[in-house]
Write an enzyme that holds these catalytic residues in place. Sequence first.
Site, PDB file in Angstrom:
ATOM      1  N   ALA B  12       0.805  -1.231   0.000  1.00 43.92           N
ATOM      2  CA  ALA B  12       0.000   0.000   0.000  1.00 43.92           C
ATOM      3  C   ALA B  12       0.836   1.279   0.000  1.00 43.92           C
ATOM      4  O   ALA B  12       0.765   2.091  -0.940  1.00 43.92           O
ATOM      5  CB  ALA B  12      -0.946  -0.029   1.199  1.00 43.92           C
ATOM      6  N   ARG B  23       3.565  10.563 -10.961  1.00 46.15           N
ATOM      7  CA  ARG B  23       2.541  11.444 -11.551  1.00 46.15           C
ATOM      8  C   ARG B  23       2.954  12.906 -11.439  1.00 46.15           C
ATOM      9  O   ARG B  23       2.795  13.684 -12.372  1.00 46.15           O
ATOM     10  CB  ARG B  23       1.194  11.259 -10.825  1.00 46.15           C
ATOM     11  CG  ARG B  23       0.372  10.079 -11.307  1.00 46.15           C
ATOM     12  CD  ARG B  23      -1.112  10.225 -10.925  1.00 46.15           C
ATOM     13  NE  ARG B  23      -1.318  10.405  -9.496  1.00 46.15           N
ATOM     14  CZ  ARG B  23      -1.386   9.410  -8.611  1.00 46.15           C
ATOM     15  NH1 ARG B  23      -1.265   8.154  -9.021  1.00 46.15           N
ATOM     16  NH2 ARG B  23      -1.585   9.644  -7.330  1.00 46.15           N
ATOM     17  N   SER B  40       1.275  -4.917  -4.034  1.00 42.08           N
ATOM     18  CA  SER B  40      -0.051  -4.305  -4.093  1.00 42.08           C
ATOM     19  C   SER B  40      -1.183  -5.255  -3.733  1.00 42.08           C
ATOM     20  O   SER B  40      -2.237  -5.226  -4.340  1.00 42.08           O
ATOM     21  CB  SER B  40      -0.282  -3.769  -5.519  1.00 42.08           C
ATOM     22  OG  SER B  40      -1.531  -3.158  -5.651  1.00 42.08           O
ATOM     23  N   CYS B  44      -5.747  -7.204   4.018  1.00 41.33           N
ATOM     24  CA  CYS B  44      -6.962  -7.357   4.811  1.00 41.33           C
ATOM     25  C   CYS B  44      -7.913  -8.376   4.192  1.00 41.33           C
ATOM     26  O   CYS B  44      -8.886  -8.789   4.824  1.00 41.33           O
ATOM     27  CB  CYS B  44      -7.672  -6.014   4.951  1.00 41.33           C
ATOM     28  SG  CYS B  44      -6.648  -4.776   5.748  1.00 41.33           S
ATOM     29  N   ARG B  72       2.783   2.321 -15.693  1.00 39.30           N
ATOM     30  CA  ARG B  72       3.114   3.476 -14.840  1.00 39.30           C
ATOM     31  C   ARG B  72       4.575   3.904 -14.975  1.00 39.30           C
ATOM     32  O   ARG B  72       5.003   4.877 -14.370  1.00 39.30           O
ATOM     33  CB  ARG B  72       2.814   3.164 -13.371  1.00 39.30           C
ATOM     34  CG  ARG B  72       1.345   2.870 -13.144  1.00 39.30           C
ATOM     35  CD  ARG B  72       0.927   2.990 -11.703  1.00 39.30           C
ATOM     36  NE  ARG B  72      -0.450   2.528 -11.533  1.00 39.30           N
ATOM     37  CZ  ARG B  72      -1.011   2.272 -10.366  1.00 39.30           C
ATOM     38  NH1 ARG B  72      -0.325   2.432  -9.248  1.00 39.30           N
ATOM     39  NH2 ARG B  72      -2.264   1.873 -10.296  1.00 39.30           N
ATOM     40  N   VAL B  82      15.900  -5.452   0.037  1.00 34.70           N
ATOM     41  CA  VAL B  82      16.925  -4.465   0.371  1.00 34.70           C
ATOM     42  C   VAL B  82      17.542  -4.906   1.685  1.00 34.70           C
ATOM     43  O   VAL B  82      16.852  -5.050   2.695  1.00 34.70           O
ATOM     44  CB  VAL B  82      16.323  -3.047   0.471  1.00 34.70           C
ATOM     45  CG1 VAL B  82      17.390  -2.054   0.946  1.00 34.70           C
ATOM     46  CG2 VAL B  82      15.766  -2.611  -0.879  1.00 34.70           C
ATOM     47  N   ASP B 285       2.940   1.136   7.661  1.00 35.42           N
ATOM     48  CA  ASP B 285       2.947   0.420   8.942  1.00 35.42           C
ATOM     49  C   ASP B 285       4.301   0.429   9.647  1.00 35.42           C
ATOM     50  O   ASP B 285       4.414  -0.081  10.758  1.00 35.42           O
ATOM     51  CB  ASP B 285       2.534  -1.048   8.730  1.00 35.42           C
ATOM     52  CG  ASP B 285       1.055  -1.181   8.356  1.00 35.42           C
ATOM     53  OD1 ASP B 285       0.355  -0.145   8.327  1.00 35.42           O
ATOM     54  OD2 ASP B 285       0.622  -2.309   8.103  1.00 35.42           O
ATOM     55  N   ASN B 307      -1.993   3.929   2.784  1.00 31.13           N
ATOM     56  CA  ASN B 307      -2.239   4.474   1.449  1.00 31.13           C
ATOM     57  C   ASN B 307      -2.116   5.994   1.444  1.00 31.13           C
ATOM     58  O   ASN B 307      -1.485   6.568   0.553  1.00 31.13           O
ATOM     59  CB  ASN B 307      -3.637   4.075   0.972  1.00 31.13           C
ATOM     60  CG  ASN B 307      -3.648   2.707   0.311  1.00 31.13           C
ATOM     61  OD1 ASN B 307      -3.204   2.567  -0.823  1.00 31.13           O
ATOM     62  ND2 ASN B 307      -4.111   1.699   1.013  1.00 31.13           N
ATOM     63  N   TYR B 428     -33.219  10.115   6.634  1.00 34.04           N
ATOM     64  CA  TYR B 428     -34.189   9.200   7.250  1.00 34.04           C
ATOM     65  C   TYR B 428     -35.123   8.634   6.202  1.00 34.04           C
ATOM     66  O   TYR B 428     -35.645   9.346   5.355  1.00 34.04           O
ATOM     67  CB  TYR B 428     -35.009   9.935   8.314  1.00 34.04           C
ATOM     68  CG  TYR B 428     -36.328   9.267   8.632  1.00 34.04           C
ATOM     69  CD1 TYR B 428     -36.354   7.962   9.112  1.00 34.04           C
ATOM     70  CD2 TYR B 428     -37.532   9.926   8.432  1.00 34.04           C
ATOM     71  CE1 TYR B 428     -37.562   7.331   9.383  1.00 34.04           C
ATOM     72  CE2 TYR B 428     -38.751   9.306   8.702  1.00 34.04           C
ATOM     73  CZ  TYR B 428     -38.761   8.008   9.172  1.00 34.04           C
ATOM     74  OH  TYR B 428     -39.942   7.386   9.433  1.00 34.04           O
TER      75      TYR B 428
END
Lengths: 455, 455
Positions: B12, B23, B40, B44, B72, B82, B285, B307, B428
């Site tokens: 993420a 971009r 990617s 979860c 991309r 690494v 994380d 993200n 409602y």
Amino acid sequence: MAEKLIVIGGTAAGLSAASKAKRVKPELEIQVFEKSGYISYGACGLPYFVGGMIAEPDDLVAVNAETMRNKRGIPTWIHHEVTSINRGEKTVAVKNLDTGEERIHPYDKLVIATGAVPAAPPIPGIHSEGVYYLRTVEDGIRLKATVQREAKSAVIIGGGFIGLELAEELTLSGVSVTIFEQLPRLLPFLDPVFSQSVLENLERHGVKVHTGTGVAEILTQDGRARWVRTPQGETLETDFVLVSAGVKPASGLAGQAGLTLGLKGAIVVDDEMRTSDPDIWACGDCVQMKQLITGEPVYVPLGTTANKQGRIAGGNVAGGHDTFKGVLGSTVTKVFEQYIASTGLSLEQAQAAGYQAVSTMITKMDRASYYPGGRDNQICLIFDRKTGRLLGAQGIGSESIAGRINVLATAITCGMTVEAVNELDLVYAPPVAPVYDPILIAASQAVKKVEKQVK
Amino acid sequence: MAEKLIVIGGTAAGLSAASKAKRVKPELEIQVFEKSGYISYGACGLPYFVGGMIAEPDDLVAVNAETMRNKRGIPTWIHHEVTSINRGEKTVAVKNLDTGEERIHPYDKLVIATGAVPAAPPIPGIHSEGVYYLRTVEDGIRLKATVQREAKSAVIIGGGFIGLELAEELTLSGVSVTIFEQLPRLLPFLDPVFSQSVLENLERHGVKVHTGTGVAEILTQDGRARWVRTPQGETLETDFVLVSAGVKPASGLAGQAGLTLGLKGAIVVDDEMRTSDPDIWACGDCVQMKQLITGEPVYVPLGTTANKQGRIAGGNVAGGHDTFKGVLGSTVTKVFEQYIASTGLSLEQAQAAGYQAVSTMITKMDRASYYPGGRDNQICLIFDRKTGRLLGAQGIGSESIAGRINVLATAITCGMTVEAVNELDLVYAPPVAPVYDPILIAASQAVKKVEKQVK
């Protein structure tokens, strides 16, 4: 002698006012007069009563007159119509509709919660037998009896919420439904793309929809509506006609008493729900209110607002100074599997209010793409392209769209920009939402249209 | 020569950073190195892959390495670890795990997005065969193979989200599940009433739950986990063991490189996601972040945050100055038919942060009482009784609880008081909500506990 409060109207606003006033000031001597045979009924549930999902009228009733009297200490009278208000003498004239007897009741304080009545478009034949409205429980009972008498077809004039919900319920009951909406599209406060989606959803379920076409005339047989004729001269046979062309405030009593009326004849009240007479409050579908964003007067009759205003009026009658901050006009409706929700200003309303308003629309699944059963949510944001301020939001999709529009209603209430919405920390789990919630996808699209990035 | 950006970690945060940087600044020469065989992927979603609802590992993958490279323009390498960062020379050493070959790559800018690893409690036998974690796709493939080899029973150590979601999925696959949670209750950030409700829901579905009881030892047969022994000396036979005892930041590389580490060893970053080295950013994380309400450092690893932080880090690598405002810790999980959501501070956290925090809890149906199919929503609000400020919210109930907690997350973000929440104009309709939404019922209860009514 105990102070006397009379409340005219025994549904959402009236009973909220009476109950709140009694809680705050138990020594108040309160009476509620309700013209119809039911108090405290959920008018929004009537389509489901007609459709049969709800069996008995009493199922729609939250509190009955006996409970009001015995548990809450508030004598509450059904079939009692207040026929006039005498502000000089501080009395109301009340007619017992069962006996015809009329009595004069003195008041120290008065709450007007007379609600709204369905608008009747000026169509020849509109007052015939077999033309129905759906506003009161009695309306519902009459309509349900008609449907159950093996009605095969129905014409609905007007594509309001009640009309669309009833189109669903009648279709599910096996009745063939045709809707005539005079405006060029259904639910015209929605983005045109959404109006089209609502129309296609109805058609997919077999409902015939004519937009841009009113009904020119209702033709009768033995005094009973039997055909409708369009302006183009076509006639359509039908077992009955339902009118769902909006409502207007039931402000006749207030007007006759000389209280100030505003938009569409709605009663003008201040933020504390007080009318132009300092001893009279009004609340619910009969009053004009303030738009939360613009501060401008609007007439947006909603059950949620009626309950809140009733509570505020009741507290203030009892000596409080609570204020109603304004209405966003948040709504949701379910038509077959499609849920349609909106809040705040439409693009047209926002532009008319002087904002440099633009909109953006996205489509995004309501759960992680790999989790089965996901459905598309479409969200449209309306915002000011100068400041980025969020002004309105609309959504179509699964039931979860309701919660998403509520998030955006909260954001609008707080004056958030689309940039700030884009940073919201929202919940995520594959069965509930994608990792970027549709709200965030919409906001990130909107951010690109904001002229001067705030950040 | 083009500026070189190396991104360590291809889930993420890492891919968000790489994609955003490209971009904004297409001339950047970017490479992403990912140790595992998948980039990617939706971690979860792993419980649902193990349970069989999701068939193939690739279904969890949003973008593969080929798309990253070809569409991309970002060469992305799986099975490339690494192994060290040389900040002086501005290089990283990268080992190709398929060939064993190691190469040195220079960088101008570096993004560390190494994520987190499951915590392994210090239990004898924890490193045996047959003890599983569920963090990577490879973990999922291994676990699924075991489940499909006709596993009949499972022990889950720890009652975290992954553990509970997997308890559901394994139960639905016919595996008998026993959970051992060392703490006195499940999901201890929840109100005790909610923890109890989660426990009862699991038990109702046949999951055996032991709280306040860890596992003292994992006993093996032929080197493979076969029994667990409790501190009380009981032993329980099991086909496999799953550990769901939280995660810790994968900050080894960063630590070895001398970057400043904070809570639980998470990498310290500023609001722009920059580490103590001005040419190195970190996100996801593996980093410490700021609690949105208190401003205090916290370690709350969540996919949504990863993200967002990745996107911010990527934009800033490319010259931007976007900031991460902080984390509320909004979460939701589904366990059988029960949805559990929370946001902001728990009562204990709020009190520890110095607020005069109190809480209130309500139960209310999620639709009009007369509309069939309604389910109870329980909402707990945590707020400051001096100021009325909303600090936290938790909910249990139907799927719609997610949207309700999102509303409250938005309210917390805007600093709303419970009085202001009580005035929200929410949608409602009988099939979607009662006329007073559970949010409003909860807020109106809370208002009564606020000492000095603001209004």
